[in-house]
Design an enzyme around this catalytic site. Structure first.
Site: not given
Length: 387
Positions: A58, A281, A285, A323, A325-326, A365, A367
């Site tokens: 990522s 993540c 999206q 983590n 950025g979108f 996340h 995990e």
């Protein structure tokens, strides 16, 4: 060594540099591999897990600024790697990397970074750089390391300015597996390492790899699933041919709208078949886009291991690792899509569920287990749907 300021004068002993697209030049001491790399500069607030960060797909196309000053002090080992494909291109740290002190270490962090083909820069005022990112957004930049301290700053600046940035960029294809894989890795235990996954008759999960972390598959196995991993552009018919009981949508880098051009039609077809789906993540999206929502680039993004997320159904707060950025724009969620989790930092969307379907996703996340294992229940929830 140097405060982020627009200073082209190279200080004595500088063997590394970060050149931002606006012309700012930040000097320091280079380590890791010699060379240069371009990417978006972000920051991560985690105090541990730097190997996982640097090998998380990522982070492809990104230069990670670690806000914790002592990075590398527990060395590196072969068990803390999230993926063998591309991750972050480089990192920026405050203190010079010291000899490691950990019984698990097999090599120094700088040596490991060099072997992985990644660049490090130490001696930087990371608090000032982080504040700059918070105020102005994540900049494009080039990170460079030359043991002799020879740099062509105008050429590095030109490269930073010409890089198009992450918005509109599909990186999932670049970091996805090239072929189908039957996942065999089990959960990790101190002293014994990773076990092996059983291929016995269990609920079968087909995981679409948009740039996945291996620990996600280990957690699916721990929750009781048998996992087959497929490349990002695997078609709907190819997925059905594997006879899955459910489909997992993995994390990954880049702009979800760009990846969605080929991923969303497949996910829509799976929803049409009432296939149970779980996304994390980027996968979250992708599910949001398939359900009719929109995504947007964030000002600075969320990256760290201490992000509080509120579960709306009961008010429970989970401490999560993030983590991204979108994000899914919660103002665009259509009728029939329920917001299930929100960030307590800024109220941004962190989870959705599609009414009438066994389909849900989270932005964080589960995990990663940043201390407490607050969110492992999500894997059990998904696998429980498949029985």
């Amino acid at each position: 060594m140097a405060d982020p300021a627009n200073s082209r004068a190279q200080p004595s002993g500088a063997t590394g540099v970060l050149v931002l697209a606006d012309g700012t030049v930040i000097w320091g001491r280079g380590f890791g591999v010699a060379g240069s790399a371009v990417g978006e500069v972000c920051f991560n607030t985690a105090m541990t897990g730097y190997q996982e960060v640097m090998t998380d797909p990522s982070y492809a196309g990104q230069i990670v600024t670690f806000t914790f000053p002592h990075i590398g002090n527990v060395g590196a080992n072969p068990e803390d790697i999230e993926s063998k494909v591309e991750g972050a291109v480089g990192c920026v740290v405050r203190e010079e990397v010291t000899p490691h002190s950990s019984f698990r270490a097999r090599e120094q962090f700088g040596e490991w970074l060099a072997a992985m083909g990644k660049i490090g820069l130490s001696g930087v005022d990371t608090r000032a750089l982080t504040r700059r990112i918070r105020l102005n957004g994540a900049p494009n930049a080039v990170i460079a390391h030359d043991p002799e301290g020879k740099f062509d700053i105008p050429a590095l600046l030109k490269r930073a300015q010409e890089w198009p940035g992450l918005e509109g960029m599909d990186l999932a294809q670049r970091v996805s597996r090239e072929k189908q894989e039957s996942w065999e890795g089990g959960y990790w235990r101190l002293g014994t390492g990773y076990g092996r996954a059983s291929r016995d008759a269990k609920p079968h999960v087909v995981a679409i790899d948009y740039g996945s972390k291996d620990n996600i598959f280990r957690n699916l196995v721990k929750a009781g699933a048998r996992v087959t991993v497929v490349p990002a552009k695997t078609s709907f018919d190819e997925i059905l041919a594997l006879q899955p009981d459910g489909v997992f949508l993995s994390n990954g880098p880049g702009d979800p709208a760009a990846t969605g051009e080929y991923a969303v039609p497949t996910i829509k077809a799976l929803l049409g078949r009432d296939m149970p789906i779980f996304g994390i993540c980027l996968g979250h999206q992708m599910l949001g886009l398939a359900a009719g929502a929109k995504t947007a680039k964030m000002h600075q993004g969320h990256r760290g291991a201490n992000h509080p997320v509120k579960r709306l159904e009961d008010g429970v707060v989970e401490i999560t690792s993030m983590n991204h950025g979108f994000a899914v724009d919660n103002a665009t969620l259509p009728e029939g899509v329920e917001e299930t989790h929100v960030s307590l930092f800024d109220g941004s969307n962190c989870g959705i569920a599609i009414r009438g379907k066994k389909a849900f996703g989270v932005q964080y996340h589960p995990e990663a287990s940043p201390g407490p294992q607050d969110s492992f229940y999500l894997f059990e929830k998904f696998v429980g749907m498949l029985a």
